[in-house]
Design a protein around this motif. Structure first.
Motif, PDB file in Angstrom:
ATOM      1  N   GLU A  95     100.617   4.269  43.420  1.00  0.00           N
ATOM      2  CA  GLU A  95      99.351   4.984  43.607  1.00  0.00           C
ATOM      3  C   GLU A  95      99.425   5.893  44.827  1.00  0.00           C
ATOM      4  OE1 GLU A  95      95.548   6.193  44.870  1.00  0.00           O
ATOM      5  OE2 GLU A  95      96.783   4.805  46.020  1.00  0.00           O
ATOM      6  N   THR A  96     100.052   5.429  45.890  1.00  0.00           N
ATOM      7  CA  THR A  96     100.215   6.256  47.091  1.00  0.00           C
ATOM      8  C   THR A  96     101.071   7.480  46.780  1.00  0.00           C
ATOM      9  OG1 THR A  96      99.969   4.335  48.538  1.00  0.00           O
ATOM     10  CG2 THR A  96     101.060   6.273  49.478  1.00  0.00           C
ATOM     11  N   ILE A  97     102.118   7.279  46.016  1.00  0.00           N
ATOM     12  CA  ILE A  97     102.968   8.400  45.601  1.00  0.00           C
ATOM     13  C   ILE A  97     102.140   9.404  44.801  1.00  0.00           C
ATOM     14  CG2 ILE A  97     104.887   9.061  44.087  1.00  0.00           C
ATOM     15  CD1 ILE A  97     106.243   6.372  44.959  1.00  0.00           C
ATOM     16  N   CYS A  98     101.283   8.913  43.918  1.00  0.00           N
ATOM     17  CA  CYS A  98     100.438   9.813  43.120  1.00  0.00           C
ATOM     18  C   CYS A  98      99.408  10.542  43.980  1.00  0.00           C
ATOM     19  CB  CYS A  98      99.763   9.043  41.985  1.00  0.00           C
ATOM     20  SG  CYS A  98     100.893   8.608  40.649  1.00  0.00           S
ATOM     21  N   ASP A  99      98.879   9.884  45.008  1.00  0.00           N
ATOM     22  CA  ASP A  99      97.979  10.572  45.943  1.00  0.00           C
ATOM     23  C   ASP A  99      98.689  11.769  46.568  1.00  0.00           C
ATOM     24  OD1 ASP A  99      95.724   8.990  45.679  1.00  0.00           O
ATOM     25  OD2 ASP A  99      96.200   7.705  47.398  1.00  0.00           O
ATOM     26  N   ASN A 100      99.898  11.534  47.059  1.00  0.00           N
ATOM     27  CA  ASN A 100     100.678  12.605  47.685  1.00  0.00           C
ATOM     28  C   ASN A 100     101.036  13.687  46.674  1.00  0.00           C
ATOM     29  OD1 ASN A 100     100.625  11.327  50.192  1.00  0.00           O
ATOM     30  ND2 ASN A 100     102.475  10.171  49.753  1.00  0.00           N
ATOM     31  N   LEU A 101     101.360  13.265  45.470  1.00  0.00           N
ATOM     32  CA  LEU A 101     101.715  14.218  44.421  1.00  0.00           C
ATOM     33  C   LEU A 101     100.525  15.096  44.052  1.00  0.00           C
ATOM     34  CD1 LEU A 101     103.790  15.299  42.446  1.00  0.00           C
ATOM     35  CD2 LEU A 101     103.236  13.401  40.914  1.00  0.00           C
ATOM     36  N   ARG A 102      99.329  14.515  44.021  1.00  0.00           N
ATOM     37  CA  ARG A 102      98.139  15.325  43.726  1.00  0.00           C
ATOM     38  C   ARG A 102      97.972  16.420  44.762  1.00  0.00           C
ATOM     39  NH1 ARG A 102      93.617  12.580  45.316  1.00  0.00           N
ATOM     40  NH2 ARG A 102      93.351  14.104  46.924  1.00  0.00           N
ATOM     41  N   ARG A 103      98.105  16.057  46.038  1.00  0.00           N
ATOM     42  CA  ARG A 103      97.962  17.067  47.097  1.00  0.00           C
ATOM     43  C   ARG A 103      99.025  18.158  46.969  1.00  0.00           C
ATOM     44  NH1 ARG A 103      96.256  12.434  49.767  1.00  0.00           N
ATOM     45  NH2 ARG A 103      98.318  11.815  50.496  1.00  0.00           N
ATOM     46  N   LYS A 104     100.267  17.755  46.762  1.00  0.00           N
ATOM     47  CA  LYS A 104     101.361  18.733  46.655  1.00  0.00           C
ATOM     48  C   LYS A 104     101.205  19.622  45.423  1.00  0.00           C
ATOM     49  CE  LYS A 104     104.754  15.860  49.026  1.00  0.00           C
ATOM     50  NZ  LYS A 104     105.948  15.015  48.873  1.00  0.00           N
ATOM     51  N   SER A 105     100.810  19.028  44.310  1.00  0.00           N
ATOM     52  CA  SER A 105     100.693  19.815  43.077  1.00  0.00           C
ATOM     53  C   SER A 105      99.555  20.821  43.175  1.00  0.00           C
ATOM     54  CB  SER A 105     100.525  18.898  41.867  1.00  0.00           C
ATOM     55  OG  SER A 105      99.360  18.120  41.966  1.00  0.00           O
ATOM     56  N   ILE A 106      98.432  20.416  43.756  1.00  0.00           N
ATOM     57  CA  ILE A 106      97.309  21.351  43.904  1.00  0.00           C
ATOM     58  C   ILE A 106      97.663  22.445  44.906  1.00  0.00           C
ATOM     59  CG2 ILE A 106      94.920  21.580  44.703  1.00  0.00           C
ATOM     60  CD1 ILE A 106      94.395  18.821  43.407  1.00  0.00           C
ATOM     61  N   LYS A 107      98.338  22.083  45.982  1.00  0.00           N
ATOM     62  CA  LYS A 107      98.764  23.079  46.958  1.00  0.00           C
ATOM     63  C   LYS A 107      99.703  24.100  46.302  1.00  0.00           C
ATOM     64  CE  LYS A 107     101.003  23.632  51.426  1.00  0.00           C
ATOM     65  NZ  LYS A 107     101.632  22.967  52.566  1.00  0.00           N
ATOM     66  N   LYS A 118      93.500  28.971  34.606  1.00  0.00           N
ATOM     67  CA  LYS A 118      94.610  28.027  34.629  1.00  0.00           C
ATOM     68  C   LYS A 118      94.545  27.134  35.875  1.00  0.00           C
ATOM     69  CE  LYS A 118      99.530  27.823  33.641  1.00  0.00           C
ATOM     70  NZ  LYS A 118     100.742  28.595  33.364  1.00  0.00           N
ATOM     71  N   ILE A 119      94.118  27.689  36.991  1.00  0.00           N
ATOM     72  CA  ILE A 119      93.961  26.887  38.213  1.00  0.00           C
ATOM     73  C   ILE A 119      92.951  25.766  37.972  1.00  0.00           C
ATOM     74  CG2 ILE A 119      93.047  26.908  40.565  1.00  0.00           C
ATOM     75  CD1 ILE A 119      94.299  29.715  40.870  1.00  0.00           C
ATOM     76  N   ILE A 120      91.827  26.106  37.375  1.00  0.00           N
ATOM     77  CA  ILE A 120      90.798  25.108  37.096  1.00  0.00           C
ATOM     78  C   ILE A 120      91.336  24.031  36.155  1.00  0.00           C
ATOM     79  CG2 ILE A 120      88.575  24.731  35.942  1.00  0.00           C
ATOM     80  CD1 ILE A 120      87.788  27.576  37.007  1.00  0.00           C
ATOM     81  N   GLN A 121      91.998  24.462  35.090  1.00  0.00           N
ATOM     82  CA  GLN A 121      92.510  23.517  34.101  1.00  0.00           C
ATOM     83  C   GLN A 121      93.559  22.577  34.703  1.00  0.00           C
ATOM     84  OE1 GLN A 121      93.927  26.333  31.188  1.00  0.00           O
ATOM     85  NE2 GLN A 121      92.016  26.259  30.023  1.00  0.00           N
ATOM     86  N   TYR A 122      94.543  23.142  35.361  1.00  0.00           N
ATOM     87  CA  TYR A 122      95.633  22.325  35.900  1.00  0.00           C
ATOM     88  C   TYR A 122      95.153  21.416  37.021  1.00  0.00           C
ATOM     89  CZ  TYR A 122      99.369  24.384  33.114  1.00  0.00           C
ATOM     90  OH  TYR A 122     100.184  24.746  32.087  1.00  0.00           O
ATOM     91  N   LYS A 123      94.251  21.919  37.839  1.00  0.00           N
ATOM     92  CA  LYS A 123      93.700  21.080  38.909  1.00  0.00           C
ATOM     93  C   LYS A 123      92.988  19.873  38.304  1.00  0.00           C
ATOM     94  CE  LYS A 123      90.712  21.294  43.000  1.00  0.00           C
ATOM     95  NZ  LYS A 123      89.645  20.366  42.662  1.00  0.00           N
ATOM     96  N   GLU A 124      92.235  20.084  37.257  1.00  0.00           N
ATOM     97  CA  GLU A 124      91.538  18.977  36.599  1.00  0.00           C
ATOM     98  C   GLU A 124      92.528  17.975  36.002  1.00  0.00           C
ATOM     99  OE1 GLU A 124      88.052  18.065  33.310  1.00  0.00           O
ATOM    100  OE2 GLU A 124      88.489  20.143  33.844  1.00  0.00           O
ATOM    101  N   ILE A 125      93.600  18.477  35.438  1.00  0.00           N
ATOM    102  CA  ILE A 125      94.626  17.578  34.885  1.00  0.00           C
ATOM    103  C   ILE A 125      95.276  16.762  35.994  1.00  0.00           C
ATOM    104  CG2 ILE A 125      96.899  17.509  33.785  1.00  0.00           C
ATOM    105  CD1 ILE A 125      95.882  19.856  31.999  1.00  0.00           C
ATOM    106  N   TYR A 126      95.648  17.404  37.089  1.00  0.00           N
ATOM    107  CA  TYR A 126      96.265  16.679  38.204  1.00  0.00           C
ATOM    108  C   TYR A 126      95.326  15.583  38.719  1.00  0.00           C
ATOM    109  CZ  TYR A 126      99.469  20.740  38.513  1.00  0.00           C
ATOM    110  OH  TYR A 126     100.369  21.734  38.257  1.00  0.00           O
ATOM    111  N   GLU A 127      94.060  15.923  38.842  1.00  0.00           N
ATOM    112  CA  GLU A 127      93.096  14.945  39.338  1.00  0.00           C
ATOM    113  C   GLU A 127      92.897  13.802  38.339  1.00  0.00           C
ATOM    114  OE1 GLU A 127      89.826  17.547  40.288  1.00  0.00           O
ATOM    115  OE2 GLU A 127      90.615  17.914  42.308  1.00  0.00           O
ATOM    116  N   SER A 128      92.913  14.131  37.061  1.00  0.00           N
ATOM    117  CA  SER A 128      92.772  13.102  36.034  1.00  0.00           C
ATOM    118  C   SER A 128      93.971  12.156  36.038  1.00  0.00           C
ATOM    119  CB  SER A 128      92.613  13.763  34.666  1.00  0.00           C
ATOM    120  OG  SER A 128      92.473  12.785  33.662  1.00  0.00           O
TER     121      SER A 128
END
Length: 151
Positions: A95-107, A118-128
């Motif tokens: 879960e910690t790895i996924c927290d970091n991955l969410r930040r990196k992927s959105i950045k 596409k930004i809206i869509q992908y951001k929602e997928i990363y958060e999901s």
């Protein structure tokens, strides 16, 4: 599934673990499944047919967390509570790895993508996807409570 579990718990005279703990565990595992369902619906709604490298990494990490939950469940059935701890710890690490991955992927998304849709869509997928990891951690926390009460 949940309805049948409640019926079975109500009919059981004695359970090896508190009914409330078993119900909490079942609910938390159901939340993990609901997270998968919600995420797959987002892919369908947005017609995303190809995962990017970040999504693939999320899926790999979530897969590891879910496998650890399955191993913990096998130990629970065998009433081997203490060894379950190592699987709980691994789920929390994923879960910690996924927290970091969410930040990196959105950045990375904001740094490289110019299409606002596409930004809206992908951001929602990363958060999901990260939410699924959160649900796995919630299940691990319930398992940890069961271990503390019964071991």
């Amino acid at each position: 599934m949940m309805h049948q579990l409640i019926i079975d718990l109500n009919n059981a005279f004695i359970t090896p673990i508190d009914r409330e703990d078993l119900l909490a565990l079942a609910n938390s595992l159901d939340d993990v499944l609901d997270g998968f369902e919600e995420c797959s619906a987002i892919f369908e709604i947005y017609n995303i047919v190809r995962a990017d490298e970040h999504m693939i990494r999320f899926v790999d990490e979530i897969h590891l967390a879910v496998n650890e939950l399955a191993l913990a469940m096998d130990l629970l059935v065998a009433r081997k509570l203490q060894p379950m701890r190592e699987h709980v710890i691994k789920v929390k690490e994923q879960e910690t790895i996924c927290d970091n991955l969410r930040r990196k992927s959105i950045k990375a998304l904001f740094a490289t993508e110019t299409d606002p849709i596409k930004i809206i869509q992908y951001k929602e997928i990363y958060e999901s996807l990260e939410s699924i990891a959160d649900y796995c951690q919630d299940a691990a926390n319930v398992i940890e409570t069961i271990i503390m009460k019964n071991a």
